[in-house]
Design a protein around this motif. Structure first.
Motif, PDB file in Angstrom:
ATOM      1  N   LEU A 166       0.829  -1.205   0.000  1.00  0.00           N
ATOM      2  CA  LEU A 166       0.000   0.000   0.000  1.00  0.00           C
ATOM      3  C   LEU A 166       0.864   1.256   0.000  1.00  0.00           C
ATOM      4  N   GLN A 167       1.962   1.204   0.787  1.00  0.00           N
ATOM      5  CA  GLN A 167       2.847   2.372   0.815  1.00  0.00           C
ATOM      6  C   GLN A 167       3.499   2.597  -0.549  1.00  0.00           C
ATOM      7  N   THR A 189       3.303   5.914  -2.881  1.00  0.00           N
ATOM      8  CA  THR A 189       4.551   6.560  -3.309  1.00  0.00           C
ATOM      9  C   THR A 189       4.575   6.749  -4.823  1.00  0.00           C
ATOM     10  N   LEU A 190       4.200   5.729  -5.556  1.00  0.00           N
ATOM     11  CA  LEU A 190       4.213   5.830  -7.036  1.00  0.00           C
ATOM     12  C   LEU A 190       3.214   6.869  -7.514  1.00  0.00           C
ATOM     13  N   LYS A 191       2.028   6.939  -6.894  1.00  0.00           N
ATOM     14  CA  LYS A 191       1.058   7.962  -7.305  1.00  0.00           C
ATOM     15  C   LYS A 191       1.607   9.361  -7.054  1.00  0.00           C
ATOM     16  N   ALA A 192       2.242   9.544  -5.886  1.00  0.00           N
ATOM     17  CA  ALA A 192       2.806  10.869  -5.586  1.00  0.00           C
ATOM     18  C   ALA A 192       3.934  11.209  -6.547  1.00  0.00           C
ATOM     19  N   ARG A 193       4.758  10.211  -6.913  1.00  0.00           N
ATOM     20  CA  ARG A 193       5.872  10.463  -7.834  1.00  0.00           C
ATOM     21  C   ARG A 193       5.345  10.869  -9.208  1.00  0.00           C
ATOM     22  N   ILE A 194       4.280  10.196  -9.737  1.00  0.00           N
ATOM     23  CA  ILE A 194       3.723  10.533 -11.045  1.00  0.00           C
ATOM     24  C   ILE A 194       3.180  11.960 -11.023  1.00  0.00           C
ATOM     25  N   ILE A 225      13.069  17.963 -19.844  1.00  0.00           N
ATOM     26  CA  ILE A 225      11.659  17.613 -20.062  1.00  0.00           C
ATOM     27  C   ILE A 225      11.543  16.172 -20.565  1.00  0.00           C
ATOM     28  N   ALA A 226      12.439  15.708 -21.487  1.00  0.00           N
ATOM     29  CA  ALA A 226      12.404  14.334 -21.985  1.00  0.00           C
ATOM     30  C   ALA A 226      12.675  13.347 -20.860  1.00  0.00           C
ATOM     31  N   GLU A 227      13.643  13.657 -19.965  1.00  0.00           N
ATOM     32  CA  GLU A 227      13.944  12.749 -18.844  1.00  0.00           C
ATOM     33  C   GLU A 227      12.735  12.613 -17.927  1.00  0.00           C
ATOM     34  N   LEU A 228      12.037  13.710 -17.654  1.00  0.00           N
ATOM     35  CA  LEU A 228      10.869  13.658 -16.801  1.00  0.00           C
ATOM     36  C   LEU A 228       9.751  12.811 -17.403  1.00  0.00           C
ATOM     37  N   GLU A 229       9.540  12.867 -18.721  1.00  0.00           N
ATOM     38  CA  GLU A 229       8.511  12.077 -19.394  1.00  0.00           C
ATOM     39  C   GLU A 229       8.810  10.580 -19.275  1.00  0.00           C
ATOM     40  N   GLU A 230      10.086  10.205 -19.459  1.00  0.00           N
ATOM     41  CA  GLU A 230      10.493   8.795 -19.374  1.00  0.00           C
ATOM     42  C   GLU A 230      10.267   8.278 -17.950  1.00  0.00           C
ATOM     43  N   ARG A 231      10.595   9.068 -16.927  1.00  0.00           N
ATOM     44  CA  ARG A 231      10.409   8.640 -15.552  1.00  0.00           C
ATOM     45  C   ARG A 231       8.925   8.485 -15.209  1.00  0.00           C
ATOM     46  N   ARG A 232       8.047   9.309 -15.787  1.00  0.00           N
ATOM     47  CA  ARG A 232       6.624   9.199 -15.485  1.00  0.00           C
ATOM     48  C   ARG A 232       6.040   7.912 -16.065  1.00  0.00           C
ATOM     49  N   GLU A 266       5.051   0.573 -12.897  1.00  0.00           N
ATOM     50  CA  GLU A 266       5.253   0.010 -11.560  1.00  0.00           C
ATOM     51  C   GLU A 266       3.972   0.111 -10.732  1.00  0.00           C
ATOM     52  N   LEU A 267       3.149   1.141 -10.959  1.00  0.00           N
ATOM     53  CA  LEU A 267       1.917   1.301 -10.206  1.00  0.00           C
ATOM     54  C   LEU A 267       0.918   0.197 -10.537  1.00  0.00           C
ATOM     55  N   LYS A 268       0.830  -0.216 -11.810  1.00  0.00           N
ATOM     56  CA  LYS A 268      -0.082  -1.298 -12.186  1.00  0.00           C
ATOM     57  C   LYS A 268       0.324  -2.607 -11.490  1.00  0.00           C
ATOM     58  N   GLU A 269       1.641  -2.895 -11.482  1.00  0.00           N
ATOM     59  CA  GLU A 269       2.117  -4.131 -10.843  1.00  0.00           C
ATOM     60  C   GLU A 269       1.838  -4.117  -9.332  1.00  0.00           C
ATOM     61  N   ALA A 270       2.043  -2.982  -8.702  1.00  0.00           N
ATOM     62  CA  ALA A 270       1.852  -2.910  -7.251  1.00  0.00           C
ATOM     63  C   ALA A 270       0.380  -2.981  -6.868  1.00  0.00           C
TER      64      ALA A 270
END
Length: 873
Positions: free
Chosen positions: A33-34, A38-43, A528-535, A541-545
């Motif tokens: 759950l944590q 965390t993943l939602k906040a990061r996105i 901006i490209a790096e941020l898009e790749e990280r999102r 990872e959010l779907k798997e969790a």
């Protein structure tokens, strides 16, 4: 028990393992759950960062244009800045030079005015002090003349008291000598009586000891004789034999003496028979034993046929014996008519021993009567001497008390004489000092008149102080105007310099900011490209969790069912184990109680056996003591005592009484044979101490005379110095404080040699108090007045003062300098003063200073202010 414990342990272990698995699943669910949160906040944060980067790229262009315009304006404003700064600096230097010249002129004028003010103040102070000193000396001289009359009366009274004290001292000394003689007589009488009492006590102790020894021996021998006496009596008890013939009679009759005297009808014993009709004579030269013994009538026939011979003649005369006859020697040898003979060593006779005991008993009783008579006489003599010794001891104590009273009277008389001598000395010294004080005050009044005239002339010759002070005030206003001008010029120069430095600093910051914004524009697209790749990665990872919590919930339900089954199994095993442990505990308690009872029984039996053994040992030891000391058995002893065993005192009580009697016997002690020698030694020591006492009394008288002389001279000198220092201290205190009163007071004793010293001060406007209640500056001035007061009484060629003006303000420093001027006029002392105060330095004749022109090199500089004043004038 072991299978039940094993089953309970297995059930608990299974339950614990399942509980751990459940807790692990809960932790995994919480972490899942944590992770989702965390993943939602990061996105969300990455989306926000991408929007912010786009906005910043738009603002960067506008910021670069604004910074380039500001940089152009700064360059335009910096033109001609160096010339303006240099001009402002030159104007500030000119204003500072003018200020320095005017301040130097003001300093010189201030010093001149200070010196002129000091001269005015000193002259007026001297004039006022001279006038007050004149008035005071005239008043003091009058008071001293009045005190002279009172001192004469006190001196006359002191002389009368001295004569009275001398008479009392003589009377007390005579009484002391009489008491000493009485004490010596009492000591001699008591010593003689004590010697006689010691001799009588020794004689009594010896007589009583001898009587007690004889009495004990008589008692023991009487008991022994009484014990050997037969119940029906024996003829031996009626026999009396001369001393030395006991063995001869015992050898002749032997155990026949133990037979009793009986009547005609008795079967066993001695019966009375008539004498022989034809008595047989003993051999020639043989004496009959009847000449040496006295026997009853029943033994007359037997004793008449016994002869007494020497041992050498016995064997020779034995053949001449007739039937029934026998010969004996003094040693107990026996020769019978029938040829039987027995030596004294081979045939000891109990009858002979008893006869010896009876003779010894008679002699002891006679000796006991004589010893008792001697002991009684010695006791009466000792008691009489003891009474006399007590009486003489009381008289000796009374004589000693009288001697102590006489000594106290002598001591009191000596103290009274010393006080009278001290009072007479003090009165004479005070009278002499008052006479000297009258002369001194009159001389000081004359000197004060001269100083007052000189002070009036000095005041008239001084310049105008107010005009000089007005000129100084005008100069001060000019200096202030120059200082304001210099400050304004310096402020303008500083303002221009700060503006130029601020423009340079801002130009450098603008260049740095423009470079940063341009670099940011170049790297913005890449970020901006790096941020898009990280999102995109975070969304995967959010779907798997999100699928993990469902799987964990299914596993948790399975574990809950297993935990419930394990709990039921563990509870059943625990109940069975508790029932078994309860039964085991009850069995163990029963076993422990049984063992405790058995142990107590064993201990009781052991104690009983120990008491029985101790009782048997005690009985055996008592039997041994009875056999050893009384030569009988316990049963026979009990029969002889003829008492009830239950009423006999305890053995501890009997032993205690025996020990007490032994201690009383030992406490009598032996005769002190060294008493006479000890008495002589004590008498010699007493005579030595008496001679030493007389020598000490003579030495004490000489010392008291010397001490009285020294005290008299010391008081005179001390009072003279005290009056002089007190007068000087009062005068200097008024000079320093401009008034007030101060004096030195002798406290705690009327004798100056034993009195303490108190400083009483009253500055102007304050009440009279001690030195400790004044302020720091007032204490310093008071201390200086006291020091210089003593210095005037006994001046020295040189005086060094080290920063004594440090706690003083300017006004008091001026008073201090005035006092130094007065001291130099009245004495020939040269003063060396160490100071940092400008006023003190201005009043000196010569200045010495130490300066350091070069690092580590000191240089001495001196200035003669007198010559400098002459040159200026």
């Amino acid at each position: 028990m072991p299978p039940l414990r094993e089953e309970e342990a297995i059930a608990a272990a299974v339950l614990q393992r399942l509980t751990v698995q459940r807790d692990t699943l809960q932790d995994q669910e919480a972490r899942a759950l944590q992770m989702i949160e965390t993943l939602k906040a990061r996105i969300s944060q990455l989306t926000h960062d991408m929007e912010r980067e786009a906005g910043l790229n738009k603002d960067a262009g506008e910021t670069i244009e604004r910074l380039e315009w500001e940089q152009a304006q700064i360059a335009k404003a910096s033109e001609g800045h160096e010339a303006r700064v240099e001009a402002a600096a030159e104007a500030a230097r000119d204003a500072a030079s003018v200020l320095q010249e005017r301040e130097a002129a003001l300093t010189q004028m201030t010093e001149d005015v200070a010196r002129l003010s000091a001269r005015h103040h000193s002259a007026h102070r001297l004039q006022e002090d001279s006038r007050k000193t004149l008035e005071k000396n005239e008043a003091e001289a009058e008071r001293a003349r009045e005190a002279v009359a009172g001192s004469k009366a006190a001196l006359e009274k002191a002389l009368a008291d001295l004569e009275t004290a001398q008479a009392a001292q003589v009377a007390a000394a005579a009484a002391s000598e009489a008491a000493e003689e009485a004490l010596l007589r009492a000591d001699d009488a008591r010593a003689e009586a004590q010697s006689r009492e010691v001799d009588a006590r020794a004689e009594r102790s010896e007589a009583e000891g001898e009587a007690n020894a004889l009495r004990a021996e008589v008692g023991a021998l009487a008991k022994l004789v009484e014990r050997d006496t037969a119940e029906g009596g024996q003829v031996l008890d009626a026999v009396r034999v001369q001393s030395g013939y006991e063995k001869a009679l015992g050898a002749a009759l032997a155990d026949d003496l133990r037979a009793p005297q009986v009547g005609p009808d008795a079967l066993s014993g001695w019966a009375v028979l008539p004498g022989y009709s034809n008595a047989q004579s003993l051999p020639d030269g043989v004496k009959s034993l009847s000449n040496y013994v006295t026997v009853p009538e029943v033994l007359a026939r037997r004793i008449s046929q016994i002869g007494l011979v020497d041992f050498a003649d016995g064997a020779r005369l034995q053949k001449d014996l007739k039937p029934g006859q026998r010969l004996v020697s003094l040693a107990g040898d026996l020769w019978r008519w029938d040829g039987f003979r027995a030596g004294a060593e081979d045939a000891p006779s109990a009858a002979a021993l008893r006869l010896q005991q009876l003779n010894r008993l008679v002699e002891l009783k006679r000796d006991l009567e004589e010893a008792s008579a001697r002991a009684e006489g010695a006791t009466r003599a000792h008691e009489l001497l003891s009474e006399e010794l007590k009486r003489l001891t009381v008289e000796d104590q009374q004589a000693r008390e009288a001697r102590r009273e006489a000594d106290r009277a002598v001591a009191d008389a000596n103290r009274a004489l010393s006080r009278a001598e001290a009072d007479q000395s003090i009165a004479a010294g005070k009278l002499e000092n008052l006479g000297l004080a009258v002369m001194r005050f009159e001389e000081e009044a004359m000197q004060a008149r001269q100083r007052l005239a000189e002070a009036d002339k000095a005041v008239a010759d001084l310049g105008d102080l107010e005009a000089a002070r007005a000129e100084v005030e005008d100069t001060k206003m000019t200096v202030e105007a120059a200082r304001i001008t210099m400050m304004s010029k310096r402020s303008a120069h500083d303002e221009l310099r700060r503006e130029g430095e601020a423009r340079v600093k801002r130009s450098q910051e603008i260049t740095k900011e423009i470079s940063g914004w341009r670099h940011r524009l170049e790297t913005a697209e890449k970020r901006i490209a790096e941020l898009e790749e990280r999102r995109v990665q975070s969304e995967t990872e959010l779907k798997e969790a999100s699928a993990a919590p469902e799987e964990i919930a299914a596993k948790r339900d399975e574990l809950a069912d297993a935990i419930a089954e394990a709990e039921v199994r563990r509870r059943a095993a625990a109940d069975k184990l508790a029932e078994a442990e309860t039964a085991l505990r009850q069995a163990v308690d029963g076993e422990r109680d049984a063992e405790r009872a058995a142990s107590e029984a064993r201990e009781a039996r052991a104690r009983s056996e120990a008491r029985a053994d101790a009782a048997r040992e005690t009985v055996a030891y008592a039997a041994e003591r009875i056999a050893e000391e009384l030569e009988t058995t316990p049963q026979n002893l009990l029969e002889e005592l003829d008492t009830d065993p239950d009423q006999i005192p305890s053995s501890e009580s009997i032993e205690s009484n025996v020990n007490r009697l032994k201690r009383q016997r030992d406490a009598l002690g032996a005769v002190n044979l060294r008493a006479e020698e000890d008495a002589r030694e004590v008498q010699e020591e007493h005579d030595t101490l008496l001679n030493e006492k007389i020598d000490l009394e003579e030495a004490t008288k000489k010392l008291r005379t010397g001490i009285a002389s020294l005290n008299k001279e010391g008081r005179e000198r001390l009072l003279t110095a005290f009056e002089q220092v007190n007068s000087n201290f009062s005068m200097l205190f008024k000079h320093l404080f401009g008034g007030g009163e101060a004096k030195l007071v002798l406290v705690e004793s009327d004798d100056p040699l034993e009195a303490g010293l108190e400083i009483m001060c009253q500055p102007p406007g304050k009440k009279l108090s001690t030195l400790s209640l004044l302020s720091g500056g007032e204490q310093t001035l008071t201390a200086l007045a006291l020091i210089f007061g003593g210095f005037l009484a006994n001046p020295a060629p040189i005086c060094v003062l080290d920063e004594v003006d440090a706690p003083l303000d300017d006004a008091n420093v001026t008073r201090f300098c005035d006092m130094l001027d007065e001291m130099t006029r009245r004495t020939d002392t040269r003063f060396l003063i160490i100071t940092h105060h400008a006023v003190t330095m201005a009043r000196m004749d010569r200045l010495f200073g130490v300066t350091m022109g070069e690092l580590g090199v000191s240089q001495l500089v001196s200035v003669d202010l007198k010559k400098a004043e002459a040159m200026v004038a």
